[in-house]
Every structure is written in C-alpha cells, then in structure tokens.
Scaffold this motif. Structure first.
Motif, PDB file in Angstrom:
ATOM      1  N   LEU A  31      -2.979 -12.131  -0.923  1.00  0.00           N
ATOM      2  CA  LEU A  31      -2.078 -10.731  -0.593  1.00  0.00           C
ATOM      3  C   LEU A  31      -1.073 -10.817  -1.779  1.00  0.00           C
ATOM      4  O   LEU A  31      -0.240 -11.298  -1.833  1.00  0.00           O
ATOM      5  N   ALA A  32      -1.518  -9.817  -2.510  1.00  0.00           N
ATOM      6  CA  ALA A  32      -0.469  -9.451  -3.395  1.00  0.00           C
ATOM      7  C   ALA A  32       0.375  -8.047  -3.368  1.00  0.00           C
ATOM      8  O   ALA A  32       1.225  -7.914  -4.151  1.00  0.00           O
ATOM      9  N   TYR A  33       0.238  -7.467  -2.280  1.00  0.00           N
ATOM     10  CA  TYR A  33       0.987  -6.362  -1.932  1.00  0.00           C
ATOM     11  C   TYR A  33       1.761  -6.672  -0.700  1.00  0.00           C
ATOM     12  O   TYR A  33       0.935  -6.843   0.316  1.00  0.00           O
ATOM     13  N   ALA A  34       3.150  -6.149  -0.675  1.00  0.00           N
ATOM     14  CA  ALA A  34       3.992  -6.627   0.539  1.00  0.00           C
ATOM     15  C   ALA A  34       4.299  -5.256   1.078  1.00  0.00           C
ATOM     16  O   ALA A  34       4.601  -4.220   0.530  1.00  0.00           O
ATOM     17  N   PRO A  35       4.093  -5.028   2.433  1.00  0.00           N
ATOM     18  CA  PRO A  35       3.850  -6.060   3.451  1.00  0.00           C
ATOM     19  C   PRO A  35       2.367  -6.054   3.492  1.00  0.00           C
ATOM     20  O   PRO A  35       1.698  -7.378   3.908  1.00  0.00           O
ATOM     21  N   ASP A  36       1.245  -5.313   3.140  1.00  0.00           N
ATOM     22  CA  ASP A  36      -0.202  -5.528   3.261  1.00  0.00           C
ATOM     23  C   ASP A  36      -0.616  -4.338   2.368  1.00  0.00           C
ATOM     24  O   ASP A  36      -0.131  -3.251   2.178  1.00  0.00           O
ATOM     25  N   TRP A  37      -1.793  -4.558   1.752  1.00  0.00           N
ATOM     26  CA  TRP A  37      -2.581  -3.486   1.064  1.00  0.00           C
ATOM     27  C   TRP A  37      -2.939  -2.518   1.962  1.00  0.00           C
ATOM     28  O   TRP A  37      -3.231  -1.418   1.403  1.00  0.00           O
ATOM     29  N   ASP A  38      -3.391  -2.399   3.282  1.00  0.00           N
ATOM     30  CA  ASP A  38      -3.763  -1.601   4.281  1.00  0.00           C
ATOM     31  C   ASP A  38      -2.236  -0.835   4.609  1.00  0.00           C
ATOM     32  O   ASP A  38      -1.754  -1.544   5.684  1.00  0.00           O
ATOM     33  N   VAL A  39      -2.004   0.000   3.970  1.00  0.00           N
ATOM     34  CA  VAL A  39      -0.800   0.841   4.367  1.00  0.00           C
ATOM     35  C   VAL A  39      -0.840   1.462   5.667  1.00  0.00           C
ATOM     36  O   VAL A  39       0.151   1.771   6.296  1.00  0.00           O
ATOM     37  N   THR A  40      -1.878   1.605   6.306  1.00  0.00           N
ATOM     38  CA  THR A  40      -1.919   2.176   7.559  1.00  0.00           C
ATOM     39  C   THR A  40      -1.415   1.189   8.785  1.00  0.00           C
ATOM     40  O   THR A  40      -1.554   1.750   9.934  1.00  0.00           O
ATOM     41  N   LYS A  41      -1.327   0.150   8.648  1.00  0.00           N
ATOM     42  CA  LYS A  41      -0.784  -0.932   9.298  1.00  0.00           C
ATOM     43  C   LYS A  41       0.745  -0.592   9.456  1.00  0.00           C
ATOM     44  O   LYS A  41       1.312  -1.478  10.408  1.00  0.00           O
ATOM     45  N   GLU A  42       1.364   0.080   8.575  1.00  0.00           N
ATOM     46  CA  GLU A  42       2.800   0.245   8.781  1.00  0.00           C
ATOM     47  C   GLU A  42       3.106   1.828   9.247  1.00  0.00           C
ATOM     48  O   GLU A  42       2.151   2.709   9.133  1.00  0.00           O
ATOM     49  N   ASP A  43       4.189   2.204   9.565  1.00  0.00           N
ATOM     50  CA  ASP A  43       4.637   3.553   9.812  1.00  0.00           C
ATOM     51  C   ASP A  43       5.259   4.440   8.701  1.00  0.00           C
ATOM     52  O   ASP A  43       6.389   4.631   8.834  1.00  0.00           O
ATOM     53  N   TYR A  44       4.523   4.871   7.718  1.00  0.00           N
ATOM     54  CA  TYR A  44       5.140   5.483   6.617  1.00  0.00           C
ATOM     55  C   TYR A  44       4.941   6.985   7.086  1.00  0.00           C
ATOM     56  O   TYR A  44       4.168   7.263   7.783  1.00  0.00           O
ATOM     57  N   ARG A  45       5.684   7.794   6.612  1.00  0.00           N
ATOM     58  CA  ARG A  45       5.949   9.287   6.778  1.00  0.00           C
ATOM     59  C   ARG A  45       4.510   9.801   6.305  1.00  0.00           C
ATOM     60  O   ARG A  45       3.743  10.622   6.820  1.00  0.00           O
ATOM     61  N   HIS A  46       4.282   9.557   4.906  1.00  0.00           N
ATOM     62  CA  HIS A  46       3.203  10.154   4.027  1.00  0.00           C
ATOM     63  C   HIS A  46       2.261   8.852   3.482  1.00  0.00           C
ATOM     64  O   HIS A  46       2.596   7.989   3.234  1.00  0.00           O
ATOM     65  N   PHE A  47       1.126   9.209   3.213  1.00  0.00           N
ATOM     66  CA  PHE A  47       0.173   8.185   2.723  1.00  0.00           C
ATOM     67  C   PHE A  47      -0.659   8.905   1.519  1.00  0.00           C
ATOM     68  O   PHE A  47      -0.863  10.168   1.388  1.00  0.00           O
ATOM     69  N   THR A  48      -1.044   8.025   0.572  1.00  0.00           N
ATOM     70  CA  THR A  48      -1.875   8.401  -0.393  1.00  0.00           C
ATOM     71  C   THR A  48      -3.086   7.546  -0.271  1.00  0.00           C
ATOM     72  O   THR A  48      -3.120   6.186   0.057  1.00  0.00           O
ATOM     73  N   ILE A  49      -4.318   8.146  -0.260  1.00  0.00           N
ATOM     74  CA  ILE A  49      -5.435   7.203  -0.238  1.00  0.00           C
ATOM     75  C   ILE A  49      -5.968   7.314  -1.618  1.00  0.00           C
ATOM     76  O   ILE A  49      -6.043   8.388  -2.353  1.00  0.00           O
ATOM     77  N   ASP A  50      -6.310   5.993  -2.202  1.00  0.00           N
ATOM     78  CA  ASP A  50      -7.063   6.145  -3.464  1.00  0.00           C
ATOM     79  C   ASP A  50      -8.298   5.423  -3.026  1.00  0.00           C
ATOM     80  O   ASP A  50      -8.607   4.432  -2.636  1.00  0.00           O
ATOM     81  N   LEU A  51      -9.589   6.237  -3.455  1.00  0.00           N
ATOM     82  CA  LEU A  51     -11.032   5.928  -2.924  1.00  0.00           C
ATOM     83  C   LEU A  51     -11.384   4.697  -3.894  1.00  0.00           C
ATOM     84  O   LEU A  51     -12.127   4.077  -3.294  1.00  0.00           O
ATOM     85  N   SER A  52     -10.907   4.630  -4.986  1.00  0.00           N
ATOM     86  CA  SER A  52     -11.215   3.389  -5.875  1.00  0.00           C
ATOM     87  C   SER A  52     -10.777   1.961  -4.959  1.00  0.00           C
ATOM     88  O   SER A  52     -11.429   1.007  -5.075  1.00  0.00           O
ATOM     89  N   HIS A  53      -9.340   2.060  -4.912  1.00  0.00           N
ATOM     90  CA  HIS A  53      -8.923   1.022  -4.204  1.00  0.00           C
ATOM     91  C   HIS A  53      -9.525   0.720  -2.748  1.00  0.00           C
ATOM     92  O   HIS A  53      -9.817  -0.673  -2.338  1.00  0.00           O
TER      93      HIS A  53
END
Length: 154
Positions: A31-53
């Motif tokens: 796990l290199a990214y905090a709190p998680d690489w899957d940002v949908t597990k958190e309640d952010y107002r807006h998201f960016t989807i990176d298809l390569s990621h």
C-alpha cells in the motif's frame, strides 16, 4: 479529506482526487497511497478516474466510475494492459474500456474535463510521437462525440 471539502466550499474549483494502484513486486502487494489507492472507499466531493491506473490496479474501471457517480469530475484518458507498471498507452491499444467510458460520458452530458494522458517516451521520432498523440485525440473525439452514442430503435 477535511481540507479538500473545506476548499470545495470556498471556490468553484473541483478538487478531484485520483484513483491510484497498489504497488506490486513479484507476488507481493504494498500500500503506497494513503488512505487507499481506491479513492471510492472515501467520501471525496469529486473524483478523477485514470484508466491506466485502473488497469495497473487490475480493477474494473466501469464499476469504479459507477461508484464515483455524479462526483466524477475529471478523466485521465489512457490505456493499459494490466502491467504492474503504469503504462499510459494510447487509448485503444490496451484492455481498458476507453471507448465505452467516453460514450457513457457523452450520453450523460458529462461536464468535467477529459485529459489525454499518454506516455510517448518510447516514440523513436518526433513524427512517431505526433502520430501517437494524433491517434489518441482522434479516438477521443470519435468516442466522446454525441454522434457516437447508439440510440436503441423501438
């Protein structure tokens, strides 16, 4: 996360948090990214989807976009083949649903930004680099246009 929500309330700028991927080495994951690489597990107002990621994470990009819902504000359009390394291939050269993502955005009237984010370091010449970028732009325009949307006939 609190700071992002606070800033979102102070401006019209969309602070869109981007999905990442787990780091892999052989059969281990870190796990290199905090709190998680899957940002949908958190309640952010807006998201960016990176298809390569999404490809590197070996996650279903369409399901991730569904979880982001109307909070999706930014697209990093690139492809991948599921490598442990982030590839950022020209859209259409990997296994990501780039065309479906763009058509879905057009169908729902997406008002965010689409950024073509491809790696051209392996291009052998300026002409090859330009051709890759032109291909990526043509792919994006084709699949993001409203004319590319299939309308069911009744």
């Amino acid at each position: 996360m609190d700071g992002i929500w606070r800033m979102a309330g102070e401006t019209d700028v969309r602070f869109a948090v981007e999905n990442m991927y787990p780091w892999r080495y052989r059969d281990r994951e870190m796990l290199a990214y905090a709190p998680d690489w899957d940002v949908t597990k958190e309640d952010y107002r807006h998201f960016t989807i990176d298809l390569s990621h999404a490809s590197t994470a070996r996650t279903d990009a369409l399901r991730m976009i569904d979880r982001m819902g109307d909070r999706l504000g930014h697209i990093h359009l690139a492809d991948g083949k599921g490598s442990a390394k982030d590839e950022h291939l020209v859209p259409g050269r990997g296994d990501q649903p780039c065309a479906e993502v763009l058509a879905g955005l057009a169908a729902r009237g997406f008002d965010g930004h689409v950024v073509i984010e491809v790696n051209t370091r392996r291009a052998m010449s300026a002409a090859e680099r330009e051709a890759d970028l032109a291909e990526a732009l043509a792919f994006t325009r084709l699949h993001l246009s409203s004319s590319a949307i299939e309308v069911p006939r009744g």
